[in-house]
Scaffold this active site. Structure first.
Site, short mmCIF file in Angstrom:
data_model
loop_
_atom_site.label_atom_id
_atom_site.label_comp_id
_atom_site.label_asym_id
_atom_site.label_seq_id
_atom_site.Cartn_x
_atom_site.Cartn_y
_atom_site.Cartn_z
N ASN A 296 0.86 -0.72 0.11
CA ASN A 296 0.67 -0.23 -0.16
C ASN A 296 0.67 0.87 -0.17
O ASN A 296 0.36 2.68 -0.08
CB ASN A 296 -0.88 -0.22 0.92
CG ASN A 296 -2.08 -0.99 1.14
OD1 ASN A 296 -2.94 -0.83 0.11
ND2 ASN A 296 -2.47 -2.38 1.92
N LYS B 189 3.58 -11.64 7.79
CA LYS B 189 2.73 -11.06 7.12
C LYS B 189 2.22 -11.99 5.48
O LYS B 189 2.39 -12.20 4.95
CB LYS B 189 2.90 -9.83 6.48
CG LYS B 189 1.35 -9.34 5.87
CD LYS B 189 1.42 -7.97 5.27
CE LYS B 189 0.00 -6.91 4.86
NZ LYS B 189 0.01 -5.79 4.24
N SER C 253 -0.66 -12.79 3.32
CA SER C 253 -2.00 -11.73 2.38
C SER C 253 -3.15 -12.83 1.65
O SER C 253 -3.71 -12.71 0.36
CB SER C 253 -2.04 -10.72 1.79
OG SER C 253 -1.10 -9.94 2.51
N GLY D 156 -2.90 -11.02 6.48
CA GLY D 156 -2.93 -9.33 5.69
C GLY D 156 -3.84 -9.08 4.53
O GLY D 156 -3.79 -7.43 4.83
#
Lengths: 293, 293, 293, 293
Positions: free
Chosen positions: C45, C163, C165, C188
């Site tokens: 992001n 993490k 995702s 995630g």
């Protein structure tokens, strides 16, 4: 050995979903007058997935009867189970099929190892009274049978060919290179017919041959005559219309095209729906662009 | 307009991971004496993903200097951001690149719509002092740029060609058919070179050309001379060795092949690992099979 | 050991594409006042794919300075090459990062075997002055790192978390079950936060936490308090808005949401484009539906 | 409304490929004495793909007769064509099925649009004398029916549930959130049972329930009793054995497990092959690890 251009014909249905036998006969009369090498019954375009065994048997008999003797009739007989595939292959052979086109089982795709598929195809080949043509159709089955597997299958004396609809020209090249001269590879769609022929394919089994039989045969004939430039021009010209009746709109597109050309397409069986009116207009323009209307 | 056969050269690294400039120069002397039309620097096989911008610039300068003037030098400059792609394209142009090969951004693949990619490529093309060649490499980027997008990109006057590594002969046919004669499509791998040429490709940019430059050029020359049968035989003959240095073992395979042939391959940069000893033996046999040892 | 809810913050850009430092500081002041456990800089992001190394370094320093000391700062440092990943990890550690989030290399996906990725992660872990958190993001990298690999990586003392995702709750369960209590698994994405916590996750690193930090922390706190029914209700309530700023509209959606809420989102870097006006209206309604306007 | 844990039972075959009715009855007696809520006949694990319609009918009758009245019997009836799906649903309802589990058509996956699948399911639901449960099985069909479609189908009064084998916990959450309380979502595999229950699923239809019925029911009961920690421990404990009889070794693995436990598994129908001896040894250890031997 089979060679040349085949049309995998659609199965005509009446509005109530039953097979339209009279419509089929009329279409057969038309295809019979073309230079096609033969017809394939109960393949993907024949909506085999929606047909019962008894319907397939009757279809083969009807097509054989309505088709000139010099043209071959091939019947799709691939079922999920080995036993049903064998039974159907025997049935259609009795009904007049010259060869069977055998789609691989695919529901248990995780379990369809090389060993499993070899045993399946060899068992079918040993039990089938007529030659077996392998049918590789990854877009619908969800997985590809690779060169290595296909080449190993080609060693069986009763497995005489392959319809490869993957469009993977490298795979087609590898199979041609290693399968031997007596093994016939067929392009499974008109949009890669010419490059397949160049690499050694024996012909094509083409949805497009249902509506443009002469142009498909022309690509084949021009290639055989060494007139490459002309062959390429025809090949490039049919790309868009071919997409319309295959990857883009599928069987509903092919049936709508037949309707628009004055043949009988009719509705597909449920759950497939007829091509919507808006797309039918778009198809009309595409057909007009190649002088089919 | 670029045509003919290009080698996308590997970047030689020393054991410590730094670029081996002397080894590069020796390889360049060898490639320079072949009939290759040019070299591609910092492409997939050049491990561009593992090179910094300054390294790419110096590589282009070194390759330009070490390569006969009549051969073209193309530099890979596709980065994730538009600004970095533009900056690098300007840098390598100054360093002597005749054209840039621009891989599409792909990390945000869900966001790489037709609109986004058009704007990206047009902005790059407007800012690049040298012509832009689109690079479509679905196996590595994880998605395909389709015919529709590629054809729209071909309309830009500074986008002059495409390296298509998809192997999708239909897509290559569609682009050739609609992009116009001044747009050069290159086959991105030797295993579909001949069918691509047949459908109108201008040449190939081929990992295999690093180790078999003369055979790759031979396919091209035989095709141009209309000697199709011979061209096909060479094409079929190189399929296995081509797979070994591309889809099967990748850059480690290509580098091992160069080492085995007495050129400098050397280790890839981490995280890639050199081809393991066992596979190196297997590769040796494949190379021997096509008389490369 | 890290636990709780983290926001992977977007990088604010001005209209000219440069980083908007003042806008970042204002956003940091806001996030600093929330119950978030920490921030992630230069993640997906944060448009890490579009940032240069020097920018990442400065971002980490700025975020560390503008964030309360009790909140952790994690920096994304995964690059394609092992050497660049190590260099960047060292740099951001000096700049104040408490841990590094390391996305796997993916361009040569065919070559990213278990052995290659193990060596890569172990080498990075041994060289990084701060703990390494693995980052598995199949939607963007094009392939999944499976349980088997992830569990093997968790054995390294300086690899302290993951993490994930993928959204694959089975994989998350398997890793939790076998990686040991000192290994922290983070969901995630917010849309599978609660089930991940149930199966043993230590927290979440959630795009949604940028705009709904309190609700994300609430799911975590309610779960920890054993108030499952309430936790589920919050979880179900955020599904749609979470999709809007992740799978559906990505970074442009997240930035538009910040703008609509009176924070600074701003434009993404090219080639990404700002969310079109029509979709912005749709987003407005979704945000209003969860009382964010 | 159906709730709780169901076993999708395998179909026992003798060495000649015919159904082993006596073996089935013995297995039924065993399952009948467990706390399972019901059995599913002719599902994926029942090798429905290899069964004829008449066999499915007789199987349902046999299972209904051999199963305590308080347990439900659900029959798999999804066929490629709408008409065959309807006919089979009527047949099995007469034979005693309490509900039908309807896998979507998938051969023409490119044509299975939202509109096509809605019409298919609504037509089947209107014609079926018993409630319809949707069956989403992307691993085998090759495509996923998404939340949007599933939610729209849930509006039909005779479509009362969903078996989702996608393992996508977000999709399961979305359907639960929007389909309403009277719509029963079933986890399609034991490895995501507990998170599915947490998000609101009504139960599970689990291959694992064939060999570990009590443990599967225990996860359900512990969850209902709010004993989450214990539920999680059971859930984590069964992950490996569940993989062995589903994603890893499929139906051959499940049948081998039954054999090893002293029940009747027997061979699958061709083309599937029995689990090879080496893997059978590995399976033995896994079963021993969860005290099944």
């Amino acid at each position: 050995m089979l060679t040349g251009i085949y049309a995998p014909i659609p199965t005509p249905f009446a509005a109530d979903g039953e097979i339209g036998w009279e419509e089929l006969k009329k279409n057969l009369a038309w295809w019979g007058a073309t230079p096609l090498a033969g017809l394939v019954v109960a393949g993907t375009n024949g909506e085999a997935a929606y047909l019962e065994g008894a319907e397939k048997e009757r279809l083969v008999a009807c097509v054989r009867e309505g088709t000139p003797a010099e043209k071959k009739v091939v019947a799709g007989t691939g079922c999920e189970s080995t036993r049903e595939t064998i039974a159907l292959s025997r049935t259609v052979a009795k009904a007049g099929a010259d060869a069977v086109l055998v789609l691989n089982p695919y529901y248990f795709r995780g379990g369809m190892t090389k060993e499993v598929l070899q045993k399946h195809y060899f068992t079918v080949a040993e039990s089938s009274p007529v030659p077996v043509i392998i049918y590789n159709m990854p877009r619908n089955t969800g997985f590809n049978m690779d060169s290595d597997l296909l080449i190993s299958l080609s060693r069986h004396p009763n497995i005489t060919g392959l319809k490869d609809s993957s469009g993977n020209i490298v795979q087609i090249s590898e199979v041609v290179a290693q399968a031997g001269d007596s093994f016939a590879v067929f392009a499974g769609s008109a949009n890669f017919l010419l490059p397949s022929l160049l690499m050694g394919a024996a012909g094509g089994t083409l949805a497009l041959a249902n509506i443009m039989p002469r142009e498909c045969v022309k690509i084949y004939d021009l290639f055989k005559a060494g007139r490459l430039e002309e062959a390429r021009n025809v090949q490039l010209r049919v790309l868009e219309v071919n997409a319309a009746v295959t990857s883009r709109w599928g069987v509903p597109g092919l049936k709508a095209a037949l309707d628009l050309m004055g043949r009988y397409g009719g509705p597909p069986r449920s759950p497939l729906l007829p091509l919507p009116a808006g797309l039918r207009e778009e198809l009309k323009k595409i057909l007009a662009g190649v002088d089919l209307l």
